[in-house]
Design an enzyme around this catalytic site. Structure first.
Site, PDB file in Angstrom:
ATOM      1  N   HIS A   1       0.840  -1.201   0.000  1.00  0.00           N
ATOM      2  CA  HIS A   1       0.000   0.000   0.000  1.00  0.00           C
ATOM      3  C   HIS A   1       0.869   1.243   0.000  1.00  0.00           C
ATOM      4  CE1 HIS A   1       0.753  -0.421   4.308  1.00  0.00           C
ATOM      5  NE2 HIS A   1       0.271   0.790   4.526  1.00  0.00           N
TER       6      HIS A   1
ATOM      7  N   HIS B   1       1.512   3.975   1.876  1.00  0.00           N
ATOM      8  CA  HIS B   1       2.072   4.774   2.974  1.00  0.00           C
ATOM      9  C   HIS B   1       3.599   4.820   2.911  1.00  0.00           C
ATOM     10  CE1 HIS B   1      -1.828   4.260   5.491  1.00  0.00           C
ATOM     11  NE2 HIS B   1      -1.893   5.284   4.659  1.00  0.00           N
TER      12      HIS B   1
ATOM     13  N   ASP C   1       6.005   4.727   5.020  1.00  0.00           N
ATOM     14  CA  ASP C   1       6.844   3.763   5.750  1.00  0.00           C
ATOM     15  C   ASP C   1       6.876   2.400   5.054  1.00  0.00           C
ATOM     16  OD1 ASP C   1       4.076   3.557   6.714  1.00  0.00           O
ATOM     17  OD2 ASP C   1       4.831   2.156   8.222  1.00  0.00           O
ATOM     18  N   HIS C   2       6.173   2.284   3.901  1.00  0.00           N
ATOM     19  CA  HIS C   2       6.181   1.042   3.115  1.00  0.00           C
ATOM     20  C   HIS C   2       6.804   1.207   1.730  1.00  0.00           C
ATOM     21  CE1 HIS C   2       3.484  -1.143   5.983  1.00  0.00           C
ATOM     22  NE2 HIS C   2       3.351   0.120   6.371  1.00  0.00           N
TER      23      HIS C   2
ATOM     24  N   HIS D   1      -7.423  -0.441   5.539  1.00  0.00           N
ATOM     25  CA  HIS D   1      -6.358   0.475   5.998  1.00  0.00           C
ATOM     26  C   HIS D   1      -6.152   1.555   4.929  1.00  0.00           C
ATOM     27  CE1 HIS D   1      -2.690   1.650   8.086  1.00  0.00           C
ATOM     28  NE2 HIS D   1      -1.994   1.511   6.972  1.00  0.00           N
TER      29      HIS D   1
ATOM     30  N   ASP E   1      -0.252  -3.614   6.456  1.00  0.00           N
ATOM     31  CA  ASP E   1      -0.899  -3.080   7.660  1.00  0.00           C
ATOM     32  C   ASP E   1      -2.368  -3.493   7.730  1.00  0.00           C
ATOM     33  OD1 ASP E   1       1.508  -1.857   8.175  1.00  0.00           O
ATOM     34  OD2 ASP E   1       0.807   0.185   7.798  1.00  0.00           O
TER      35      ASP E   1
ATOM     36  N   HIS F   1       4.512  -4.433  11.140  1.00  0.00           N
ATOM     37  CA  HIS F   1       4.867  -3.686  12.359  1.00  0.00           C
ATOM     38  C   HIS F   1       4.938  -4.605  13.569  1.00  0.00           C
ATOM     39  CE1 HIS F   1       4.475   0.504  10.865  1.00  0.00           C
ATOM     40  NE2 HIS F   1       3.575  -0.016  10.033  1.00  0.00           N
TER      41      HIS F   1
HETATM   42 FE    FE Z   1       2.798   0.982   8.193  1.00  0.00          FE
HETATM   43 ZN    ZN Z   2       0.155   1.865   6.483  1.00  0.00          ZN
END
Ligand code: FE
Ligand code: ZN
Length: 264
Positions: free
Chosen positions: A58, A60, A62-63, A116, A137, A175
């Site tokens: 996805h 975001h 942090d990915h 998410h 996530d 995570h």
């Molecule tokens: Fe994340």
């Molecule tokens: Zn995420």
């Protein structure tokens, strides 16, 4: 030249609590959700691996944040969801697609798991006896992702899809949120013995600075409240906490559970 081995998955910690996953055979490697390039480049160097593919779940940061720097070093395809707004994706994926991962003897099936984010996908390895799930996530160990874009009904359906995978499916989520998730789970199901046992096991792992991930679908089914919102004790806890009225539907219970966790 190095010999190619069976596939294995390296855990690459990043940021505060992210896990980036490096699937490799001793020679080639594919990375799942490289939020940061530096720890991936370091792991590739340490293990003498060449990157052959990037897989995204996805949009975001942090990915996906490490994708440009990885592409600078390695000209590889970027697999990802068709409709999650990721410009870097070169192979757009939909539900039911199968990714033949370049350089590795690995096929991954694609599941659409909105909630998410709206375009979120998951990757499933269905090799008999070697079931893996990379779910970003969506499903966490003992919990689930926040509903940033989707509805409770969408997330509940996505989690049902994942819960229907074989019990021995290893769950590689993105995570390390497990202990916080399990503290909430115990408030919801104080009578769940499997959950109490799990809290002991996972606490010991964290005390030893070991990851609690991967989990398994079987363990999640037995202990994760976001797969157990139909259980009478979960409904009773929601009602007792003043978060659910009588006659509520399962999706309303799921939504109430997610909202409770947001403020727990
Ligand atoms: Fe994340
Ligand atoms: Zn995420």
């Amino acid at each position: 030249t190095a010999a190619r081995n069976d596939l294995s998955v390296l855990t690459v910690p990043a940021f505060k609590d992210n896990y980036l996953w490096l699937i490799h055979d001793g020679v080639h490697a594919a990375v799942v959700d490289p939020g940061d390039a530096a720890p991936i480049l370091a792991a590739l160097a340490t293990h003498g691996l060449t990157l052959t593919a990037i897989l995204l779940t996805h949009h975001h940061a942090d990915h996906i944040g490490g994708v440009p720097a990885l592409l600078n070093r390695f000209k590889v395809p970027v697999f990802g969801p068709r409709s999650d707004g990721i410009d870097a994706v070169t192979v757009a994926l939909d539900e039911g697609d199968t990714v033949t991962v370049p350089g590795l003897d690995l096929a991954l099936d694609v599941l659409e798991v909105p909630g998410h984010t709206l375009g979120h996908i998951a990757y499933v390895r269905r090799t008999p006896g070697l079931h893996w799930l990379f779910c970003g996530d969506t499903l966490f160990a003992g919990g689930c992702g926040r509903l940033f874009e989707g509805t409770p009904a969408q997330m509940a359906a996505s989690l049902e899809k994942l819960a229907a995978l074989p019990e021995d499916t290893e769950v590689y989520c993105a995570h390390e949120y497990t202990l916080s998730n399990l503290r909430f789970a115990l408030a919801v199901e104080p009578g769940n013995e499997a959950l109490a046992l799990r809290m002991r096991d996972e606490s010991a792992k964290r005390a030893a600075e070991l990851p609690t991930v991967p989990s398994s679908i079987g363990l999640e089914r037995r202990t994760n409240p976001f797969l157990r919102y139909r259980e009478p004790e979960v409904m009773e806890s929601l009602t007792a906490a003043g978060r659910l009225a009588g006659g509520a539907t399962p999706v309303q219970a799921f939504a109430a559970l997610r909202e409770w966790k947001n403020v727990f």
